[in-house]
Write a protein that holds these residues in place. Structure first.
Motif, mmCIF file in Angstrom:
data_model
loop_
_atom_site.group_PDB
_atom_site.id
_atom_site.type_symbol
_atom_site.label_atom_id
_atom_site.label_comp_id
_atom_site.label_asym_id
_atom_site.label_seq_id
_atom_site.Cartn_x
_atom_site.Cartn_y
_atom_site.Cartn_z
ATOM 1 N N TYR A 187 -18.425 -19.727 8.746
ATOM 2 C CA TYR A 187 -18.333 -19.556 7.298
ATOM 3 C C TYR A 187 -19.628 -20.240 6.545
ATOM 4 O O TYR A 187 -20.318 -20.891 6.943
ATOM 5 C CB TYR A 187 -17.296 -20.684 6.931
ATOM 6 C CG TYR A 187 -15.806 -20.236 7.173
ATOM 7 C CD1 TYR A 187 -15.151 -19.502 6.598
ATOM 8 C CD2 TYR A 187 -15.055 -20.655 8.271
ATOM 9 C CE1 TYR A 187 -14.027 -18.968 6.315
ATOM 10 C CE2 TYR A 187 -13.709 -20.558 8.462
ATOM 11 C CZ TYR A 187 -13.264 -19.509 7.621
ATOM 12 O OH TYR A 187 -11.870 -19.067 7.587
ATOM 13 N N SER A 188 -19.810 -19.417 5.440
ATOM 14 C CA SER A 188 -20.937 -19.731 4.653
ATOM 15 C C SER A 188 -20.973 -21.255 4.108
ATOM 16 O O SER A 188 -19.646 -21.642 3.863
ATOM 17 C CB SER A 188 -21.263 -18.723 3.381
ATOM 18 O OG SER A 188 -20.123 -19.003 2.599
ATOM 19 N N PRO A 189 -21.919 -21.906 4.057
ATOM 20 C CA PRO A 189 -21.790 -23.498 3.569
ATOM 21 C C PRO A 189 -21.136 -23.551 2.368
ATOM 22 O O PRO A 189 -20.477 -24.397 2.131
ATOM 23 C CB PRO A 189 -23.038 -23.915 3.371
ATOM 24 C CG PRO A 189 -24.052 -22.978 4.476
ATOM 25 C CD PRO A 189 -23.366 -21.660 4.400
ATOM 26 N N ASP A 190 -20.984 -22.548 1.236
ATOM 27 C CA ASP A 190 -20.455 -22.685 0.197
ATOM 28 C C ASP A 190 -18.953 -22.375 0.250
ATOM 29 O O ASP A 190 -18.324 -22.050 -0.867
ATOM 30 C CB ASP A 190 -21.242 -21.844 -1.146
ATOM 31 C CG ASP A 190 -21.309 -20.422 -0.871
ATOM 32 O OD1 ASP A 190 -20.771 -19.947 0.238
ATOM 33 O OD2 ASP A 190 -21.971 -19.770 -1.640
ATOM 34 N N GLY A 191 -18.700 -21.740 1.231
ATOM 35 C CA GLY A 191 -17.024 -21.247 1.582
ATOM 36 C C GLY A 191 -16.868 -19.964 1.011
ATOM 37 O O GLY A 191 -15.677 -19.518 0.900
#
Length: 301
Positions: A187-191
């Motif tokens: 998942y990307s850190p910003d979701g």
């Protein structure tokens, strides 16, 4: 983008498959086909220290952020939990004669991806098995957790990705993600995104808010993509491949920024299996079938 090879960490006697760090110090751990778990300081490559030795290949490592204990996926024997400071075995969890491909720890639970298609949930404080979920006839190869939506993504060798509710472990969605085994999911850190990759050498991007609708399909490498990982600040995405290269991508546009290989950067001689961003030093660590662990520094031109 400039790239500089900081150093090479040698000492493993077989392929290196696993890397893990607590992300709060320059310390990281590596493990692989020789059954050895080695502790390294990213600033002191000559000071590798043996933490544990098991009798089979290790594909998966996890550090419990609450206890500092190291979970070792001891293939064909189960899980060994080790105190890496005392170098003592704290617990053993028997899971049968099967490969363990990934371990994720979130809160009081550990989630274990197994070669028989079972996803096992373990109570981390007591090391007791809480649930076995038989999802597929093929291996569970990778796990990713998104805290904001309380979801767990699992990638399988049956080409599919499954999304689970992390509390109930109920299946929310299942979809074919690739044209072969799914080896890595992040998942990307910003979701915003779930990014997946695998044997078909494609990098695929799925929009979380749009019920995992496909938004990008990038033929990223020549051969299998073994691992993908985001930098600590979320600006970069790195991919590692069986084609012996590391590729660095812009994490927002997914534009290719840099290719790191043997010819141009004295990179690895064989398949690159795992990557790890060291957030304390902003360095990228890579592990390979060539038995080496390398450390890379990236900067602007």
């Amino acid at each position: 983008m400039n790239v500089r090879k900081i150093d090479t960490f040698s000492g493993h006697r077989d392929c290196v498959y696993a890397l893990i760090s607590d992300q709060r110090s320059p310390i990281f751990y590596s493990a692989g086909g020789d059954g050895q778990v080695v502790r390294w300081n990213v600033t002191k490559p000559d000071l590798g220290e043996l933490v544990a030795r098991v009798g089979a290949s290790i594909y998966a490592l996890a550090l419990d952020p609450q206890t500092g204990l190291l979970w070792i996926g001891h293939n064909y024997e189960g899980i060994q939990v080790v105190d890496p400071v005392q170098k003592k075995i704290v617990a053993s969890i028997k899971l049968g004669a099967l490969a363990i491909f990934d371990i994720k720890i979130q809160g009081q639970k550990a989630y274990i991806a197994q070669g028989d298609g079972i996803l096992t949930v373990v109570d981390a404080p007591t090391f007791s098995i809480q649930k076995h979920l038989k999802i597929s006839q093929k291996s569970v190869r990778t796990l990713a957790i998104l805290k904001t939506t309380n979801e767990l993504a699992a990638g399988f060798s049956d080409w599919c990705v499954c999304i689970f509710d992390l509390t109930t472990m109920s299946l929310k969605k299942r979809f074919q993600a690739h044209d072969n085994s799914v080896f890595s999911a992040q998942y990307s850190p910003d979701g915003t995104f779930l990014v997946t990759a695998g044997r078909d050498a494609h990098l695929k991007v799925w929009c979380v808010e749009q019920n995992y609708q496909s938004i990008q399909d990038i033929p990223a490498h020549m051969f299998s993509i073994n691992h993908i990982t985001y930098s600590g600040n979320g600006a970069l995405l790195a991919t590692a491949s069986m084609d012996k290269s590391i590729k660095i991508w812009d994490a927002n546009s997914f534009k290719l920024l840099k290719v790191v290989d043997r010819a141009r950067h004295a990179g690895h001689a064989t398949s690159i299996n795992k990557l790890l961003w060291m957030t304390t030093e902003n360095l990228l660590v890579s592990a390979s079938d060539d038995r080496m662990v390398s450390v890379w520094e990236f900067g602007d031109n």
